[in-house]
Design a protein around this motif. Structure first.
Motif, PDB file in Angstrom:
ATOM      1  N   HIS A 639       0.865  -1.174   0.000  1.00  0.00           N
ATOM      2  CA  HIS A 639       0.000   0.000   0.000  1.00  0.00           C
ATOM      3  C   HIS A 639       0.902   1.225   0.000  1.00  0.00           C
ATOM      4  O   HIS A 639       1.034   1.913   1.010  1.00  0.00           O
ATOM      5  CB  HIS A 639      -0.915  -0.005   1.227  1.00  0.00           C
ATOM      6  N   ASP A 640       1.538   1.474  -1.131  1.00  0.00           N
ATOM      7  CA  ASP A 640       2.546   2.524  -1.146  1.00  0.00           C
ATOM      8  C   ASP A 640       1.947   3.910  -1.002  1.00  0.00           C
ATOM      9  O   ASP A 640       2.627   4.837  -0.567  1.00  0.00           O
ATOM     10  CB  ASP A 640       3.427   2.423  -2.387  1.00  0.00           C
ATOM     11  N   ASP A 641       0.674   4.096  -1.343  1.00  0.00           N
ATOM     12  CA  ASP A 641       0.065   5.404  -1.139  1.00  0.00           C
ATOM     13  C   ASP A 641      -0.067   5.718   0.346  1.00  0.00           C
ATOM     14  O   ASP A 641      -0.149   6.883   0.739  1.00  0.00           O
ATOM     15  CB  ASP A 641      -1.289   5.500  -1.842  1.00  0.00           C
ATOM     16  N   GLU A 642      -0.075   4.673   1.183  1.00  0.00           N
ATOM     17  CA  GLU A 642      -0.098   4.859   2.637  1.00  0.00           C
ATOM     18  C   GLU A 642       1.263   4.565   3.265  1.00  0.00           C
ATOM     19  O   GLU A 642       1.394   4.554   4.483  1.00  0.00           O
ATOM     20  CB  GLU A 642      -1.168   3.960   3.268  1.00  0.00           C
ATOM     21  N   ARG A 643       2.255   4.298   2.398  1.00  0.00           N
ATOM     22  CA  ARG A 643       3.619   3.993   2.849  1.00  0.00           C
ATOM     23  C   ARG A 643       3.631   2.833   3.844  1.00  0.00           C
ATOM     24  O   ARG A 643       4.293   2.861   4.871  1.00  0.00           O
ATOM     25  CB  ARG A 643       4.272   5.248   3.438  1.00  0.00           C
ATOM     26  N   THR A 644       2.868   1.796   3.488  1.00  0.00           N
ATOM     27  CA  THR A 644       2.724   0.625   4.347  1.00  0.00           C
ATOM     28  C   THR A 644       2.865  -0.633   3.520  1.00  0.00           C
ATOM     29  O   THR A 644       2.374  -0.713   2.392  1.00  0.00           O
ATOM     30  CB  THR A 644       1.345   0.619   5.047  1.00  0.00           C
ATOM     31  N   VAL A 645       3.526  -1.630   4.076  1.00  0.00           N
ATOM     32  CA  VAL A 645       3.720  -2.929   3.434  1.00  0.00           C
ATOM     33  C   VAL A 645       3.350  -4.015   4.432  1.00  0.00           C
ATOM     34  O   VAL A 645       3.627  -3.903   5.631  1.00  0.00           O
ATOM     35  CB  VAL A 645       5.186  -3.103   2.980  1.00  0.00           C
ATOM     36  N   PHE A 646       2.712  -5.074   3.934  1.00  0.00           N
ATOM     37  CA  PHE A 646       2.354  -6.219   4.760  1.00  0.00           C
ATOM     38  C   PHE A 646       3.025  -7.465   4.186  1.00  0.00           C
ATOM     39  O   PHE A 646       3.119  -7.624   2.967  1.00  0.00           O
ATOM     40  CB  PHE A 646       0.839  -6.453   4.765  1.00  0.00           C
ATOM     41  N   VAL A 647       3.469  -8.357   5.051  1.00  0.00           N
ATOM     42  CA  VAL A 647       3.961  -9.661   4.614  1.00  0.00           C
ATOM     43  C   VAL A 647       3.496 -10.730   5.598  1.00  0.00           C
ATOM     44  O   VAL A 647       3.269 -10.455   6.772  1.00  0.00           O
ATOM     45  CB  VAL A 647       5.502  -9.724   4.500  1.00  0.00           C
ATOM     46  N   SER A 648       3.358 -11.940   5.078  1.00  0.00           N
ATOM     47  CA  SER A 648       3.165 -13.104   5.932  1.00  0.00           C
ATOM     48  C   SER A 648       4.530 -13.707   6.220  1.00  0.00           C
ATOM     49  O   SER A 648       5.272 -14.038   5.289  1.00  0.00           O
ATOM     50  CB  SER A 648       2.273 -14.140   5.235  1.00  0.00           C
TER      51      SER A 648
END
Length: 695
Positions: A639-648
């Motif tokens: 979610h680069d517009d929110e400067r957030t990344v998720f990973v499992s």
């Protein structure tokens, strides 16, 4: 697994044979030691090159047209139903009209991290925290996780183990403050999950309950705050081995899938070996049943059993002790294994809905499936068969996508045409040396065709006139038409910015061995330890039966002397990368790659990497994060517009034991690597979020 201990995996055929940080325990529990056994594909067809010597997060990639009617993927270029599908419903993102752009997610690449470092490493200016962990209770009736008092009843109400594919979809009308998280649970490691005093039968029961899928609601105060999961929320759901899935498509009702428990051949209990997945343009989730063979005891003598890796040996978890269906030698259960190996579809917004298994997409070791809407309006799904020397597939729906008609769109994967890929290189055979060296024309590239398996409801496979047989034994059917043997094609992602399709080929240690196919232009290295990425351009729209292709990269570590290729980008300016697994896109069209195998086999941690796809920096690789000891990076969401990344984060601490954990992820003390007093003393697979500290 011993009946007395319930979790001692004494036989590790891959011990001493794995590369880098890959654990032989992972090989045993995740893929049933596939690389230690015979190659399942013994067909004589070979790669065709020699004849020629011729803004969205990844899941939305996909057109997401009906999303506005139900859910919009967070962080994508899509912000409303009106902008969900551009160009008359082609599936390309609205942002694609403006070409590639500069991402809001700016970071300084981290250095490679040693494999024995037990922490999650993120760039300067970022921090991380879990969204949800193995054992977290998701229902109001669920008990808090107690490592020493686990029961099947509790686990059925808690987040499962080894989450792989994940996605986050916004709940309509929530103004970005509520969403649903989907995660699947690929496999379990009983060695580190349970105390030695736990009875074997209980170990098996809890292990089963830790498989399957989870949907859980999330909440946050605003778009600048991290997510938390909501215990007891209305959309929360666990999909278990007792959950009934509807089988759709031509195989539904076939004698090839009927059992004593399901004489209709239409109602299948459970899903197994779920690896990657995809999110459809209508807001449902797809999940691929991959290494299902490791859960079954079978005669192992037929061509069908051998082609799918089914054997007569006891399984690692020995569920066959308690449930006859996991031993297909039992009368009435001969077809049980045929009921797995499909693409699963679930509706995360309707906890009362029946999940589906789609037979029209074929049966093999699906890494996942990703969907895009073609210019014609047909839905196209790409899927890789994650096995050495197996194939790449494409499904084209019979009916067309209808904007806003979710009920109709949820039927699109039930009928259509199935193809398998054949690649042809354009360089002389002598220039493909097996080292990964680029041929004289400066690129690995060529043409290809999609070979028909089923078209218009009829079989196109010589000697297999039955469509049901083609779809149940898709590997055998594909063998007959001569597709290209690939190096474990895993995640397959279409880009909404360009329509190009990207294929992660993880590795193939057997390429070039005696009696096995050697290097080809599409798979250019013998003993392919590090893998590569294929870029496909369809000749017309996504329904085309011909294409061109090139290799975006040949992975490895140039600093260690590996022969690598990054689309011409200077090899001394990239982050070393090995064993690409899952793929994602950010809002401006950059590719993100999660890895499953240490870079270049030299003991580095797995991670998440950004790759530029256009301009002077095409092929530039930058490492964003590294996962802790023994872990694999899965399910990236950008979610680069929110400067957030998720990973499992999957299988942290894989090589440890219950009494001597090899990782304490994610329950560290603030600045250390050991748990605080009273915290769980075990690694816990988790979905984590990485975000800027100044957000």
């Amino acid at each position: 697994m011993s009946e007395t201990t319930g979790r001692k995996f004494a036989l590790l055929p891959m011990l001493g044979h794995t590369k880098g940080k890959r654990s032989p325990v992972t090989c045993a529990l995740k893929c049933d030691n596939a690389c230690s056994g015979d190659v399942c594909n013994t067909s004589s067809n070979s790669y065709f090159r020699d004849i020629a010597s011729a803004t969205m997060s990844r899941r939305a990639a996909l057109g997401f047209g009906a999303a506005g009617a139900l859910a919009v993927v967070l962080g994508s270029a899509v912000t409303s139903a009106g902008t969900a599908v551009a160009d008359g419903g082609t599936g390309l993102a609205a942002a694609a009209k403006d070409g590639f752009g500069k991402s809001k997610l700016q970071f300084t690449a981290i250095p490679s991290i040693a494999a024995d470092v037990d922490k999650l490493t993120v760039p300067a200016g970022f921090t991380w925290q879990p969204v949800i962990r193995w054992g977290d209770p998701i229902f109001n009736t669920a008990p808090d996780f107690d490592l020493n008092k686990q029961t099947a009843a509790a686990q059925e109400q808690q987040f499962g183990y080894n989450n792989d594919y994940s996605d986050i979809l916004e709940i309509p009308g929530s103004k970005g403050r509520r969403a649903v998280l989907f995660a699947n649970h690929e496999y379990t490691n009983e060695n580190i999950m349970f105390p030695a005093t736990m009875p074997a039968a209980d170990v098996r029961a809890v292990g089963q309950a830790a498989h399957g899928l989870t949907v859980v609601e999330l909440e946050r105060k605003n778009k600048n705050k991290p997510w938390s999961y909501v215990k007891g929320a209305g959309l929360n759901r666990r999909y278990l081995n007792s959950t009934v899935y509807e089988l759709t498509g031509p195989v539904a009702g076939s004698s090839l899938v009927k059992t004593i428990d399901d004489p209709s051949g239409r109602a299948i209990k459970g899903t197994l070996g779920n690896c990657s997945g995809g999110t459809t343009p209508w807001g449902t989730i797809l999940s691929g049943e991959e290494n299902f063979n490791g859960y079954f005891v079978s005669p192992g003598t037929s061509a069908e059993d051998k082609r799918y890796g089914l054997t007569s040996k006891a399984t690692a978890r020995q569920w066959e002790i308690d449930d006859k269906r996991f031993d297909t030698r039992n009368k009435g259960y001969e077809n049980e294994a045929n009921r797995f190996g499909w693409i699963v579809e679930v509706d995360p917004f309707d906890p009362t809905s029946t999940p589906k298994k789609h037979s029209a997409l074929g049966r093999f070791k699906h890494e996942g499936a990703n969907v895009i809407v073609a210019e014609s309006g047909h839905v196209v799904a790409y899927s890789g068969d994650d096995e050495r020397f197996d194939y790449l597939y494409k499904f084209v729906s019979k009916d067309k996508y209808r904007e806003g008609d979710r009920k109709h769109n949820m039927t699109l994967l039930s009928a259509g045409d199935l193809y398998v890929a054949k690649f042809t290189g354009n360089s002389p055979a002598a220039e493909i040396t097996g080292t990964g060296a680029v041929p004289a024309d400066g690129a690995f590239d060529g043409t290809g065709e999609w070979l028909p398996l089923v078209v218009g409801g009829k079989s196109c496979v010589p000697g297999m006139p039955s469509v049901e047989e083609v779809l149940v034994y898709t590997r055998l059917a594909a063998d007959k038409v001569g597709p290209t043997k690939m190096d474990r094609c895993e995640d397959v992602q279409p880009s909404l910015h360009t329509g190009k399709v990207y294929v992660a080929c993880t590795n193939n240690s057997d390429r070039g061995k005696a009696g096995k196919e050697g290097a080809t232009e599409i798979n250019p290295r013998n003993a392919n330890r590090d893998g590569h990425i294929v870029e496909i351009t369809e000749s017309g729209d996504q329904t085309s039966t011909t294409f061109t292709w090139n290799l975006l990269m040949v992975c490895g570590d140039p600093a260690q002397g590996d022969v690598t290729y990054f689309s011409g980008f200077p090899v001394d300016q990239v982050s070393p990368i090995s064993c690409p697994d899952n793929l994602a896109f950010d809002a401006v069209g950059n590719l993100w790659i999660s890895t499953d195998g240490a870079p270049s086999g030299i003991g580095r941690a797995d991670g998440l990497f950004k790759v530029t796809l256009d301009g002077a920096e095409r092929g530039k690789v930058e490492q964003f994060l590294a996962v802790p000891r023994d872990a694999e990076t899965c399910g990236p969401i950008v979610h680069d517009d929110e400067r957030t990344v998720f990973v499992s984060v999957q299988h942290p601490g894989e090589d440890g034991t219950f009494d001597a954990p090899n990782s304490y992820f994610p329950d560290y003390v603030a600045a250390g690597t050991t748990p605080a007093s009273g915290q769980v003393r075990a690694p816990r697979p988790s979905v984590v979020q990485v975000f800027r500290t100044d957000a």
